[in-house]
Design an enzyme around this catalytic site. Structure first.
Site, short mmCIF file in Angstrom:
data_model
loop_
_atom_site.label_atom_id
_atom_site.label_comp_id
_atom_site.label_asym_id
_atom_site.label_seq_id
_atom_site.Cartn_x
_atom_site.Cartn_y
_atom_site.Cartn_z
N GLY A 74 38.38 -30.48 46.94
CA GLY A 74 39.34 -30.11 45.89
C GLY A 74 40.38 -31.19 45.70
O GLY A 74 41.54 -30.92 45.35
N GLY A 112 42.95 -31.94 42.60
CA GLY A 112 43.99 -30.98 42.19
C GLY A 112 45.40 -31.47 42.49
O GLY A 112 45.62 -32.61 42.90
N GLN A 113 46.36 -30.55 42.27
CA GLN A 113 47.78 -30.88 42.40
C GLN A 113 48.10 -31.37 43.82
O GLN A 113 48.76 -32.40 44.00
CB GLN A 113 48.61 -29.62 42.09
N ASP A 166 35.33 -33.38 44.86
CA ASP A 166 35.73 -32.28 43.97
C ASP A 166 34.51 -31.93 43.12
O ASP A 166 33.59 -32.74 42.96
CB ASP A 166 36.88 -32.72 43.06
N TYR A 181 42.69 -13.80 45.04
CA TYR A 181 43.10 -15.04 45.70
C TYR A 181 43.63 -14.75 47.11
O TYR A 181 43.21 -15.36 48.09
CB TYR A 181 44.19 -15.70 44.84
N LYS A 183 42.02 -15.71 50.80
CA LYS A 183 42.76 -16.59 51.72
C LYS A 183 42.95 -15.91 53.08
O LYS A 183 42.92 -16.57 54.12
CB LYS A 183 44.10 -17.00 51.11
#
Ligand code: NAD
Length: 316
Positions: A7, A10-11, A31, A139, A143
């Site tokens: 990933g 991403g941010q 990614d 989500y 997690k």
């Protein structure tokens, strides 16, 4: 040290990759999406990797044999409620695939990015690490499962699994579909067009953190001596302003910015289910965690960066 980041586009991934490369590590980004434009200038290997596909995960880990995997790939909270099935596949299935491949190829360490979304309503304030985890979003559910799976692989297969529970993160990149996005968007939209209508109530309050602190937390936890760690998963905290206080801070740095509030029922209800503040005593005691930025220090550092980012984008 050889590091693989999932990933990575991403941010968090973009800033983490830069921080790891700056520290001299051999960094491989991966990614399901292609390498972000901003990253092409850096000499970092890039791999297409869909974490929901176990054969791809095995192939990449088996070929690279990294010392450490930073597993960031995920669907975030707001997008997660639009497509719970995809969120389950990526967050839960993807994490299980990474853990399996780490076990098979005897990868030393897996770093996992958990979240305040593992918590549900009705908890003490501030929330300590060990409480009942009853999240209200897919989500959050995935997690929690990721934390528990990691702890299982640590106990059963001696994988060095470590995780931070990130607050909402704010940085000079566009956020990726989280429910805390109102905070970074106040900065970006105020600088871009002078106004922003936040999707939360002015008194909405959740734990937040400036990205440089978040990246440092991940790297410091990865480097902490294992014998000092009494647990696999740690709360980390920085500051918890009301949305109206963030708006005041933005107006101080961007005079004339018009920030208004129009709560979106779904996203506001997710915010309501999250804690106001986290107790990070265990992280402070076990590996010396300490944030550097409060709200005002973050605003002072962030605004010039976003100004530059918007300038760069506008000139393209
Ligand atoms: N940003 C935050 O405020 C925040 C807060 C708490 C926790 N986290 C956690 O930090 C991690 C990184 O978050 P972020 O803000 O960078 O999210 P992001 O949405 O910006 O990036 C996630 C990345 O995962 C990739 N991805 C999605 N599906 C994939 C798949 N099937 N295979 C491989 N990659 C896939 C996306 O392309 C994207 O580049 C996540 O695990 C997230 O849960 C973030």
């Amino acid at each position: 040290m050889k590091v693989l980041v999932t990933g990575a586009g991403g941010q968090v991934g973009q800033d983490l990759i830069a921080a790891l490369a700056d520290r001299g590590h051999v960094v491989h980004g991966s990614d399901v999406a292609s390498r972000p434009m901003a990253m092409t200038a850096r000499d970092i290997a890039w791999h297409h990797l869909d974490v929901t596909d176990l054969s791809q995960v095995r192939q990449v880990l088996g070929r690279l044999r990294p010392d450490v995997v930073f597993h960031l790939a995920a669907i975030l909270s707001a997008r997660g409620e639009e497509d719970p099935g995809l969120t389950y596949a990526v967050n839960q299935g993807g994490t299980h695939n990474l853990l399996e491949a780490c076990r098979e190829y005897r990868i030393r360490q897996l770093m996992f990015t958990s979240t305040i979304a593992v918590f549900g309503p009705g908890l003490p304030d501030p929330v300590p690490d060990d409480v009942s985890l009853r999240p209200r979003t897919m989500y959050g559910v995935t997690k929690v499962a990721g934390e528990l799976l990691g702890e299982y692989y640590a106990a059963r297969y001696d994988l060095d699994f470590r995780a931070v529970r990130f607050p909402g993160l704010i940085s000079a990149t566009l956020p990726g579909g989280g429910t805390s996005d109102y905070a970074p968007l106040m900065y970006v939209e105020s600088l871009r067009c002078g106004r922003y209508e936040a999707f939360c109530r002015p008194e909405a309050r959740i734990p937040l953190m400036y990205m440089p602190d978040g990246i440092r937390a991940l790297v410091e936890l990865a480097n902490a001596p294992r014998e000092r760690l009494k647990r696999c998963v740690y709360n980390i905290a920085a500051f918890s302003p009301a949305a109206s206080e963030i708006a005041d801070s933005v107006r101080r740095a961007v005079p004339g910015a018009e920030i208004t509030f129009k709560p979106d029922p779904i996203r506001q209800s997710i915010l309501d289910s999250w804690p106001d503040a986290l107790d990070d005593t265990c992280a402070r005691e076990d590996w010396g965690w300490q944030p550097e930025y409060d709200l005002e220090a973050m605003t002072d550092d962030l605004v010039p960066q976003i100004r530059q980012l918007i300038g760069v984008q506008a000139s393209k």
